[in-house]
Design an enzyme around this catalytic site. Structure first.
Site: not given
Ligand code: NAD
Length: 366
Positions: A135, A190, A222, A246, A250
């Site tokens: 980001y 990852k 994942d 992020d 959620d």
């Protein structure tokens, strides 16, 4: 103590108004000052984070933030979009540690889309690194953008990067938080595909050597996404990068029934913080008086606990929220058969009354 109030866009002003009323119901003295941020600031001043808003945020002891964004700003060049205000505040104020608790209230076990036995008693803490990762990467493939889009372009790119100090400081925050809980950290990466996250994994492992009393496990993102819905209670503290955090926070929020219930804190190295609900500006329900204000009200409790050192006041707010839920009051997002549906204002009224130690019977259904 000075609190900057930044309501923002969409449901932001509605939910922040209720949180400010709850703050006012405590017998504590605060100075508050309100400023525009996000789309509202862009409309008034041509920038989502005007200098005056940034100055107020810098000077305040803590910041209460609503939410920013609306689809009507989608055509703006990216630096002028409302969401850049929150990214700018995080970066400018060094708010690198995002605490997102996902707590399933016993009264809301049935509001979760998962089986009640999977979420009953759920209490996990996602710690998301907030000022690095893709980001904030440079360079970014925006050179050919027109109105925020790429007509005729063949590629676009963003750069993922983390520095050692950025990973070290968030790892320390996670291990220290775990010491106050069940001493277990899951670091999500990852590393099998991305160099940035192999580096992340190496640095977290190095920092872990200073916390032999805390258990550390590494998990690919994942798999973490899958385990969060398969066996969420197996997690305690989860630490991860900006983008994975992020998304996973959620996902964790929804385990608890509604994103409308979950507060968050974004802290700097000295525990100065910006407090906001985990959800966005919900333009689909803005102005209808139906948004759930509890995530924002609970963000005030986090503010009192983490930055203002007012634990008793934080407890009062959290107990008040529990008591209105026990009384059966629900906004639409958490409503279920047999409970009373109320709007934003009525929910705020009930929490204010509970904080003030009086009970109020809600008769209006919306
Ligand atoms: P969102 O969180 O705003 O909404 C997702 C869904 O949850 C919607 O159906 C919405 O109605 C519902 N919802 C959210 N908060 C609720 C509440 N308090 N009570 C009841 N229902 C609630 O996410 P989105 O729709 O993806 O994004 C909308 C805008 O918000 C976008 O512009 C996005 O960029 C922005 N956004 C801002 C922030 C922030 O300010 N920190 C965070 C996320 C998204």
């Amino acid at each position: 103590m000075k609190i900057a109030i930044l309501p923002g866009d969409g449901i932001g002003p509605e939910i922040v108004a209720e949180a400010v009323r709850v703050l006012g119901a405590l017998d504590l003295k605060f100075e508050t000052e309100t400023a525009l941020v996000g789309g509202a600031a862009y409309d008034a001043h041509g920038h989502p984070l005007p200098e005056a808003t940034l100055k107020l945020a810098r000077e305040a002891d803590a910041i209460l933030f609503g939410a920013v964004g609306d689809w009507k700003y989608d055509k703006l060049d990216r630096p002028l979009r409302p969401e850049q205000a929150i990214l700018g505040l995080r970066k400018q104020l060094g708010l690198f540690a995002n605490f997102r608790p996902a707590l399933c209230y016993p009264q809301l076990t049935h509001a979760s889309s998962l089986k009640p036995e999977l979420v009953a008693g759920l209490d996990i803490l996602i710690i998301r690194e907030l000022t690095g990762d893709i980001y904030f990467g440079q360079p970014r493939g925006r050179r050919t953008a027109v109105d925020g889009h790429f007509p005729g372009a063949e590629e676009a790119f963003d750069t993922m990067r983390y520095s050692r100090p950025e990973i070290e400081r968030i790892a320390h925050v996670a291990f220290q938080a775990a010491r106050k809980r069940s001493k277990k950290v899951t670091s999500v990466d990852k590393a099998n595909v991305l160099e940035t996250f192999q580096f992340w994994k190496d640095v977290v492992t190095e920092v872990h050597a200073q916390y032999p009393d805390v258990e550390l496990q590494h998990m690919y993102v994942d798999n973490a996404a899958m385990q969060l819905v398969k066996a969420p209670k197996a997690f305690d503290v989860v630490v991860t990068g900006n983008m994975f955090g992020d998304i996973l926070s959620d996902e964790a929020a929804m385990l608890t029934g509604s994103i409308g219930m979950l507060p968050s804190a974004s802290l700097d190295k000295d525990n100065k913080g910006l407090y906001e609900p985990s959800h966005g500006s919900a333009p689909d329900i803005a102005g209808k008086g139906v948004a759930n204000p509890l995530a924002t009200i609970l963000s005030v409790a986090m503010m009192l606990r983490y930055t203002l050192n007012q634990n008793a006041a934080a407890d009062r707010i959290e107990s008040a929220v529990q008591s209105v839920l026990s009384a059966g009051l629900r906004t639409g997002d958490i409503w279920s058969e047999g409970t009373t549906k109320v709007g934003t204002r009525a929910m705020g009224d009930a929490v204010v009354a509970a904080v003030a130690g009086t009970t109020k019977t809600i008769t209006t259904k919306t």
